[in-house]
Design a protein around this motif. Structure first.
Motif, PDB file in Angstrom:
ATOM      1  N   CYS A  96       0.847  -1.185   0.000  1.00 41.22           N
ATOM      2  CA  CYS A  96       0.000   0.000   0.000  1.00 41.22           C
ATOM      3  C   CYS A  96       0.883   1.235   0.000  1.00 41.22           C
ATOM      4  O   CYS A  96       2.065   1.185   0.373  1.00 41.22           O
ATOM      5  N   ALA A  97       0.305   2.331  -0.465  1.00 45.54           N
ATOM      6  CA  ALA A  97       1.051   3.570  -0.636  1.00 45.54           C
ATOM      7  C   ALA A  97       0.163   4.754  -0.283  1.00 45.54           C
ATOM      8  O   ALA A  97      -1.050   4.704  -0.486  1.00 45.54           O
ATOM      9  N   ALA A  98       0.786   5.804   0.219  1.00 52.81           N
ATOM     10  CA  ALA A  98       0.087   7.036   0.567  1.00 52.81           C
ATOM     11  C   ALA A  98       0.684   8.204  -0.199  1.00 52.81           C
ATOM     12  O   ALA A  98       1.909   8.281  -0.380  1.00 52.81           O
ATOM     13  N   GLY A  99      -0.182   9.105  -0.621  1.00 53.66           N
ATOM     14  CA  GLY A  99       0.270  10.294  -1.320  1.00 53.66           C
ATOM     15  C   GLY A  99      -0.750  11.408  -1.157  1.00 53.66           C
ATOM     16  O   GLY A  99      -1.774  11.232  -0.514  1.00 53.66           O
ATOM     17  N   LEU A 100      -0.452  12.551  -1.758  1.00 46.80           N
ATOM     18  CA  LEU A 100      -1.345  13.695  -1.605  1.00 46.80           C
ATOM     19  C   LEU A 100      -2.532  13.636  -2.563  1.00 46.80           C
ATOM     20  O   LEU A 100      -3.621  14.119  -2.237  1.00 46.80           O
ATOM     21  N   THR A 101      -2.326  13.070  -3.746  1.00 52.07           N
ATOM     22  CA  THR A 101      -3.398  13.058  -4.737  1.00 52.07           C
ATOM     23  C   THR A 101      -3.514  11.687  -5.389  1.00 52.07           C
ATOM     24  O   THR A 101      -2.531  10.934  -5.473  1.00 52.07           O
ATOM     25  N   THR A 102      -4.708  11.387  -5.890  1.00 51.74           N
ATOM     26  CA  THR A 102      -4.911  10.131  -6.609  1.00 51.74           C
ATOM     27  C   THR A 102      -4.072  10.067  -7.883  1.00 51.74           C
ATOM     28  O   THR A 102      -3.425   9.044  -8.139  1.00 51.74           O
ATOM     29  N   PRO A 103      -4.061  11.117  -8.716  1.00 49.96           N
ATOM     30  CA  PRO A 103      -3.198  11.060  -9.915  1.00 49.96           C
ATOM     31  C   PRO A 103      -1.732  10.823  -9.569  1.00 49.96           C
ATOM     32  O   PRO A 103      -1.027  10.138 -10.314  1.00 49.96           O
ATOM     33  N   GLY A 104      -1.282  11.398  -8.482  1.00 49.64           N
ATOM     34  CA  GLY A 104       0.102  11.195  -8.067  1.00 49.64           C
ATOM     35  C   GLY A 104       0.392   9.744  -7.736  1.00 49.64           C
ATOM     36  O   GLY A 104       1.477   9.236  -8.021  1.00 49.64           O
ATOM     37  N   ILE A 105      -0.584   9.068  -7.158  1.00 51.26           N
ATOM     38  CA  ILE A 105      -0.401   7.652  -6.839  1.00 51.26           C
ATOM     39  C   ILE A 105      -0.494   6.820  -8.106  1.00 51.26           C
ATOM     40  O   ILE A 105       0.335   5.939  -8.346  1.00 51.26           O
ATOM     41  N   VAL A 106      -1.468   7.096  -8.940  1.00 52.90           N
ATOM     42  CA  VAL A 106      -1.638   6.332 -10.169  1.00 52.90           C
ATOM     43  C   VAL A 106      -0.372   6.394 -11.021  1.00 52.90           C
ATOM     44  O   VAL A 106       0.081   5.388 -11.574  1.00 52.90           O
ATOM     45  N   GLY A 107       0.221   7.553 -11.102  1.00 54.08           N
ATOM     46  CA  GLY A 107       1.430   7.720 -11.907  1.00 54.08           C
ATOM     47  C   GLY A 107       2.692   7.243 -11.222  1.00 54.08           C
ATOM     48  O   GLY A 107       3.746   7.125 -11.858  1.00 54.08           O
TER      49      GLY A 107
END
Length: 124
Positions: A96-107
């Motif tokens: 699993c991963a955490a980030g600020l935005t969904t696009p940032g995670i997808v990419g």
């Protein structure tokens, strides 16, 4: 920085189901978009699913669309990945991963934290 711990992996027969959990500690999970990735032996890490901070419409990779479902419970600081109709090609370590935005995670470029991974093995 949020700390992530995955659980729920294991050995399952083909056609079966598993539910992975990702528990967060440190900053509250509601401030992060979340995602799931996997890495099979000899292959690159692969994006699977992502969900926004509010839990809005998730994003899925074509390889798992219709079989996997991501959800989150911000009150429990936990994200889930329900995996159905598993096959041997789903065998991998799941992260699993955490980030600020969904696009940032997808990419894959906007990830702030990774969990340590949990092994999923699907037998034929």
């Amino acid at each position: 920085q949020v700390q992530l711990v995955e659980s729920g992996g294991g050995l399952v027969q083909g056609g079966g189901s598993l539910r992975l959990s990702c528990a967060a500690s440190g900053p509250t999970l509601r401030t992060h978009a979340m995602g799931w990735f996997r890495q099979a032996p000899g292959k690159e890490r692969e994006f699977l699913a992502a969900i926004s901070r509010s839990g809005g419409t998730p994003t899925y990779a074509d390889s798992v669309k219709g079989r996997f479902s991501i959800s989150r419970d911000n009150a429990k600081n936990t994200v889930y990945l329900q995996m159905n109709s598993l096959n041997v090609d789903d065998t991998a370590v799941y992260y699993c991963a955490a980030g600020l935005t969904t696009p940032g995670i997808v990419g894959g470029k906007g990830i702030d934290s990774w969990g340590q991974g949990t092994q999923v093995t699907v037998s034929s």
